[in-house]
Design an enzyme around this catalytic site. Structure first.
Site, short mmCIF file in Angstrom:
data_model
loop_
_atom_site.label_atom_id
_atom_site.label_comp_id
_atom_site.label_asym_id
_atom_site.label_seq_id
_atom_site.Cartn_x
_atom_site.Cartn_y
_atom_site.Cartn_z
NE ARG A 29 -34.00 79.44 -14.78
CZ ARG A 29 -35.16 79.79 -15.32
NH1 ARG A 29 -36.20 78.94 -15.25
NH2 ARG A 29 -35.31 80.94 -15.92
CG ASP A 86 -33.21 70.45 -10.07
OD1 ASP A 86 -33.67 71.51 -10.55
OD2 ASP A 86 -33.26 69.35 -10.67
CE1 TYR A 103 -25.57 70.21 -13.08
CE2 TYR A 103 -25.58 70.45 -15.47
CZ TYR A 103 -25.98 70.89 -14.21
OH TYR A 103 -26.77 72.00 -14.08
NE ARG A 128 -31.44 65.50 -9.14
CZ ARG A 128 -32.48 65.75 -8.35
NH1 ARG A 128 -32.78 64.93 -7.35
NH2 ARG A 128 -33.23 66.81 -8.56
#
Length: 243
Positions: free
Chosen positions: A49, A51, A110, A196
């Site tokens: 999911r 963001d 990522y 992040r």
């Protein structure tokens, strides 16, 4: 029959992957296109999911249907004709019924991109920073991540998660030009806002605001308020999903 869809998207104008009541999502657009072609209500399940504002070079999703009205390549072509330009289908393929886009995934990777010189062609997909960073020290801190399993310190407050345990197998900064770097991180799963927050805390190490011992204490403390700021979403990409 179960089918896997491999796709990529620019997340700039979406409120993330998951369907949201207050704005457009990638999942919503994909379900609409599938339902239009198949003439029935189709629900898709994604590998994760992302963001709001986060991009994906590779996302995987699955859906179930009795059969496709054409071969998989033509079906992918028709999906691409219906979907907006910022969502692209790479492949549609049949898989075994017990394969699950989310729960069968063994790892996700990522990348977070930063640059230190103003560049109009990077601004949309990389975070511009204008202070010195010690990348060697940041890589030493990144290696520390792989010695822990509980990352509650990097989980968004009040996130609906049953566990904050993750197994990180890669965590490293790579330089791509004199003024550009990206952070690569691979794990079996990620917490909401985790990447992040990790990047923001590593940058605090690189700026001299946190020592390596301080970095360990942040992880061991498991409090989001002790970790660094959450970096902007536009520089984060879901790069790979493995099964």
């Amino acid at each position: 029959m179960r089918f896997f869809i491999t796709l990529s998207y620019d997340g700039t104008r979406y409120h993330g992957w998951q369907v949201q009541p207050n704005g457009p999502s990638v999942q919503e657009k994909l379900q609409w296109a599938l339902s239009t072609i198949l003439r029935q209500d189709i629900q898709v399940t994604g590998a994760g999911r992302t963001d709001a504002g986060v991009h994906a070079r590779m996302m995987v999703a699955h859906f179930d249907v009795e059969s496709l009205p054409m071969d998989a390549a033509d079906f992918a072509y028709k999906l691409n004709r219906l979907l907006p330009q910022d969502i692209a289908i790479q492949e549609v393929r049949q898989v075994s019924d017990d394969l699950h886009a989310r729960f069968s995934a063994t790892s996700r990777t990522y990348h977070y991109y930063i640059h230190t010189v103003k560049d109009p062609f990077l601004r949309a997909y990389s975070c511009e920073l204008h202070y010195p960073l010690d990348f060697q020290l940041m890589n030493e801190a990144a290696a520390i991540l792989m010695t822990y399993e509980d990352f509650g310190a990097f989980c968004k407050a009040h996130a609906d998660v049953k566990t904050t345990l993750c197994h990180i197998t890669t965590a490293q900064w790579h330089q791509t030009s004199p003024s550009s770097w990206y952070f690569e991180i691979t794990a079996n799963r990620f917490l909401r806002n985790m990447v992040r927050a990790v990047v923001g805390t590593l940058i605090d190490v690189g700026r001299g605001r946190l020592s390596l011992d301080d970095f360990r204490k942040v992880i061991e403390g498991k409090r989001r308020t002790e970790a660094g700021e959450s970096m902007p979403a536009n520089a984060l990409f879901l790069e790979d999903v493995r099964y």
